[in-house]
Motif scaffolding. Structure first.
Motif, PDB file in Angstrom:
ATOM      1  N   GLN A 150       0.860  -1.185   0.000  1.00 54.82           N
ATOM      2  CA  GLN A 150       0.000   0.000   0.000  1.00 54.82           C
ATOM      3  C   GLN A 150       0.896   1.234   0.000  1.00 54.82           C
ATOM      4  O   GLN A 150       1.888   1.278   0.711  1.00 54.82           O
ATOM      5  CB  GLN A 150      -0.845   0.055   1.279  1.00 54.82           C
ATOM      6  N   LYS A 151       0.536   2.222  -0.802  1.00 52.31           N
ATOM      7  CA  LYS A 151       1.298   3.476  -0.805  1.00 52.31           C
ATOM      8  C   LYS A 151       0.382   4.625  -0.403  1.00 52.31           C
ATOM      9  O   LYS A 151      -0.724   4.748  -0.928  1.00 52.31           O
ATOM     10  CB  LYS A 151       1.911   3.723  -2.184  1.00 52.31           C
ATOM     11  N   TYR A 152       0.830   5.414   0.536  1.00 54.18           N
ATOM     12  CA  TYR A 152       0.053   6.577   0.968  1.00 54.18           C
ATOM     13  C   TYR A 152       0.788   7.853   0.569  1.00 54.18           C
ATOM     14  O   TYR A 152       1.945   8.065   0.946  1.00 54.18           O
ATOM     15  CB  TYR A 152      -0.179   6.536   2.486  1.00 54.18           C
ATOM     16  N   SER A 173      -1.183  13.764 -15.817  1.00 55.50           N
ATOM     17  CA  SER A 173      -2.114  13.336 -14.755  1.00 55.50           C
ATOM     18  C   SER A 173      -1.293  12.796 -13.596  1.00 55.50           C
ATOM     19  O   SER A 173      -0.904  11.634 -13.593  1.00 55.50           O
ATOM     20  CB  SER A 173      -3.049  12.236 -15.262  1.00 55.50           C
ATOM     21  N   LYS A 174      -1.042  13.658 -12.613  1.00 50.31           N
ATOM     22  CA  LYS A 174      -0.039  13.257 -11.621  1.00 50.31           C
ATOM     23  C   LYS A 174      -0.580  12.281 -10.591  1.00 50.31           C
ATOM     24  O   LYS A 174       0.127  11.914  -9.654  1.00 50.31           O
ATOM     25  CB  LYS A 174       0.560  14.488 -10.948  1.00 50.31           C
ATOM     26  N   VAL A 175      -1.826  11.811 -10.765  1.00 50.51           N
ATOM     27  CA  VAL A 175      -2.377  10.824  -9.847  1.00 50.51           C
ATOM     28  C   VAL A 175      -1.516   9.566  -9.825  1.00 50.51           C
ATOM     29  O   VAL A 175      -1.410   8.899  -8.797  1.00 50.51           O
ATOM     30  CB  VAL A 175      -3.862  10.546 -10.177  1.00 50.51           C
ATOM     31  N   ARG A 199      10.080  13.819  -8.687  1.00 51.11           N
ATOM     32  CA  ARG A 199       8.826  14.153  -8.013  1.00 51.11           C
ATOM     33  C   ARG A 199       7.767  13.069  -8.242  1.00 51.11           C
ATOM     34  O   ARG A 199       7.633  12.560  -9.345  1.00 51.11           O
ATOM     35  CB  ARG A 199       8.289  15.509  -8.495  1.00 51.11           C
ATOM     36  N   GLY A 200       7.045  12.764  -7.170  1.00 44.44           N
ATOM     37  CA  GLY A 200       6.004  11.741  -7.251  1.00 44.44           C
ATOM     38  C   GLY A 200       6.557  10.318  -7.232  1.00 44.44           C
ATOM     39  O   GLY A 200       5.828   9.354  -7.444  1.00 44.44           O
ATOM     40  N   GLY A 201       7.858  10.183  -6.949  1.00 43.50           N
ATOM     41  CA  GLY A 201       8.549   8.895  -7.092  1.00 43.50           C
ATOM     42  C   GLY A 201       8.135   7.808  -6.117  1.00 43.50           C
ATOM     43  O   GLY A 201       8.485   6.635  -6.310  1.00 43.50           O
ATOM     44  N   SER A 202       7.368   8.146  -5.083  1.00 46.15           N
ATOM     45  CA  SER A 202       6.925   7.096  -4.148  1.00 46.15           C
ATOM     46  C   SER A 202       6.041   6.078  -4.847  1.00 46.15           C
ATOM     47  O   SER A 202       5.999   4.909  -4.469  1.00 46.15           O
ATOM     48  CB  SER A 202       6.140   7.701  -2.980  1.00 46.15           C
ATOM     49  N   ASP A 203       5.313   6.512  -5.871  1.00 50.23           N
ATOM     50  CA  ASP A 203       4.490   5.573  -6.642  1.00 50.23           C
ATOM     51  C   ASP A 203       5.382   4.475  -7.223  1.00 50.23           C
ATOM     52  O   ASP A 203       5.036   3.298  -7.220  1.00 50.23           O
ATOM     53  CB  ASP A 203       3.793   6.292  -7.825  1.00 50.23           C
ATOM     54  N   THR A 204       6.549   4.887  -7.747  1.00 53.61           N
ATOM     55  CA  THR A 204       7.467   3.923  -8.357  1.00 53.61           C
ATOM     56  C   THR A 204       8.036   2.976  -7.296  1.00 53.61           C
ATOM     57  O   THR A 204       8.150   1.773  -7.528  1.00 53.61           O
ATOM     58  CB  THR A 204       8.618   4.645  -9.090  1.00 53.61           C
TER      59      THR A 204
HETATM   60 MG    MG Z   1       1.798  11.539  -6.248  1.00 52.35          MG
END
Ligand code: MG
Ligand code: ADP
Ligand code: ASP
Length: 426
Positions: free
Chosen positions: A6-8, A209-211, A151-156
């Motif tokens: 899970q990623k928050y 779409s940075k979601v 930026r946003g790298g936690s998704d990866t």
């Molecule tokens: Mg993000």
């Protein structure tokens, strides 16, 4: 026993209350009989604040130190989250990216994951712990320096761990109920998508779409990890991103839409190289200089050269954050290439229409341009792929343009308005 990752995101853990709320959700997943690995982002806008702070002490901070600074944000949230879980009577251990075995190349600020060796995570799980991992960071294979993934790298991080641990699913928890047909902050009538293919999601993500981050979707596609994007603030089903056109959601079978959605991006700038001699090798020289300075470019347009002068203009777009680097690199080639001048414009926006159905449905491009024209929006650059059309417009026009295109393609929802639960949209 299943294993879930899970990623928050930052907006889900923006304050102590958020951390406690998320801790309860995580404990519930564990109580349901799962082994749980959690990837967490920095609290709220912490990363932006750290970037601002760095800018106040140095105009161009050194990459290594910048990464060291930014990874502090995720360290704070991972430790607090582990504490909150323990407070609920469950065992949890936090790990930095390096401790979790996230190995990267050594390109600071946008490193790529090259291997994941999650031995310590496995041990922690086998001992009954919930493992909490700091997102967005790793350690470089050669120099053993701390790196960040962009930026946003936690998704990866989340998808990479899910792949390495052979997880059943990677759940991405955020501040909206899933992937919508447009950014719900801009289009109140955006519709939640139940299922979207990796292919379409990849285009939406790389169009702004940075979601979900595009590298994360790339990774998920490569290892065939289904992603479930959903809200940490509600109990609703979110959006499944996966290979299978008929991904099974209970008894519901979902069909591929012709148009998946409209994306917009205001993070790019446009550089125009004015007066380039129209002869072989000039474009190569220009883009070699850009590439050697590690700058990624997006759209490119070359004008027809004026017969009288034999000169042409070449425009391209790139992330605003790389603008300075690109201009410096081009200035150095000015004499060799022999161009006249450079123009830099950061008041642009990119609007993209995405959908695999475009391949087989004529008239999509015409409809897109008509919608923009009806809204009085001028088009400056155009680029297309098989399943995407993008245009560059003035930044001021972006919201209106996105809404116009969304309505024109029948994407407006006729039920409730899309809910945005948190975050500042920064
Ligand atoms: Mg993000
Ligand atoms: P997190 O902090 O959870 O990583 P992000 O801010 O990175 O969250 O991503 C969630 C945001 O993405 C939403 O709040 C929304 O404004 C934006 N967004 C842009 N396009 C879309 C889309 N098509 N569907 C859903 N959200 C989108
Ligand atoms: N905290 C990092 C950022 O704001 C990484 C992430 O949230 O995914 O970009």
């Amino acid at each position: 026993m299943g294993l879930v990752v899970q990623k928050y995101g930052g907006s889900s853990v923006a304050d102590a209350e958020g951390i406690k709320r998320v801790a309860k959700r995580i404990v519930d997943a564990k109580k349901n009989g799962n082994q749980v690995v959690v990837v967490v982002s920095a609290m709220g806008d912490t990363t932006d604040e750290l970037i601002d702070l760095a800018g106040q002490v140095s105009p161009i901070p050194a990459g290594r130190e910048f990464d060291m600074l930014l990874t502090a944000g995720e360290r704070i949230s991972m430790a607090l989250l582990a504490m909150a879980i323990k407070n609920l009577g469950h065992e949890a251990q936090s790990f930095t990216g390096s401790q979790a075995g996230v190995i990267t190349d050594s390109v600071h600020n946008k490193a790529r994951i090259i291997d994941v060796t999650p031995g310590r995570i496995r041990t922690a799980l086998d001992e009954g712990n919930i493992a909490i991992v700091a997102g967005f960071q790793g350690v470089s294979q050669d120099k053993k320096d701390i790196t960040t993934l962009g930026r946003g790298g936690s998704d990866t991080t989340a998808v990479a761990l899910a792949a390495a641990l052979d997880a059943e699913v990677c759940e991405i928890y955020t501040d909206v109920d899933g992937v919508f047909t447009a950014d719900p902050r801009v289009v109140k009538k955006a519709r939640k998508i139940d299922w979207i293919s990796f292919e379409d999601m990849l285009e939406l993500a790389s169009s702004g779409s940075k979601v979900l981050l595009h590298r994360c979707v790339e990774y998920a596609r490569r290892y065939n990890i289904p992603i479930h994007v959903r809200s940490s603030f509600s109990g609703l089903q979110g959006t499944w991103v996966s290979n299978e056109p008929h991904f099974d959601q209970g008894d519901q079978k979902v069909e591929q839409a012709i148009i998946s959605g409209v994306a917009h991006d205001t993070s790019e700038a446009k550089i125009t190289v004015v007066g380039v001699p129209d002869k072989p090798g000039e474009a190569a020289n220009i883009f070699r200089a850009i590439a050697d300075s590690q700058v990624n470019i997006d759209m490119i347009v070359q004008n027809v050269s004026a017969a009288a002068t034999g000169l042409t203009d070449i425009s391209f777009t790139l992330p605003k954050t790389e603008g300075r680097k690109a201009i410096d690199a081009l200035e150095k080639t000015k004499t060799a290439v022999g161009f006249e001048s450079l123009r830099y414009d950061d008041q642009i926006a990119k609007i993209s229409l995405v959908g695999a159905g475009m391949k087989t449905n004529p008239g999509v491009t015409a409809g897109f341009f008509e919608a923009l024209s009806d809204a009085g929006v001028n088009i400056e650059l155009i680029s297309t792929s098989e399943i995407r059309i993008s245009v560059v417009t003035r930044a001021d026009d972006v919201n209106e343009a996105v809404r116009a295109v969304h309505t024109a393609f029948g994407l407006d929802s006729d039920s409730d308005e899309a809910v945005v639960y948190g975050g500042t949209g920064r």
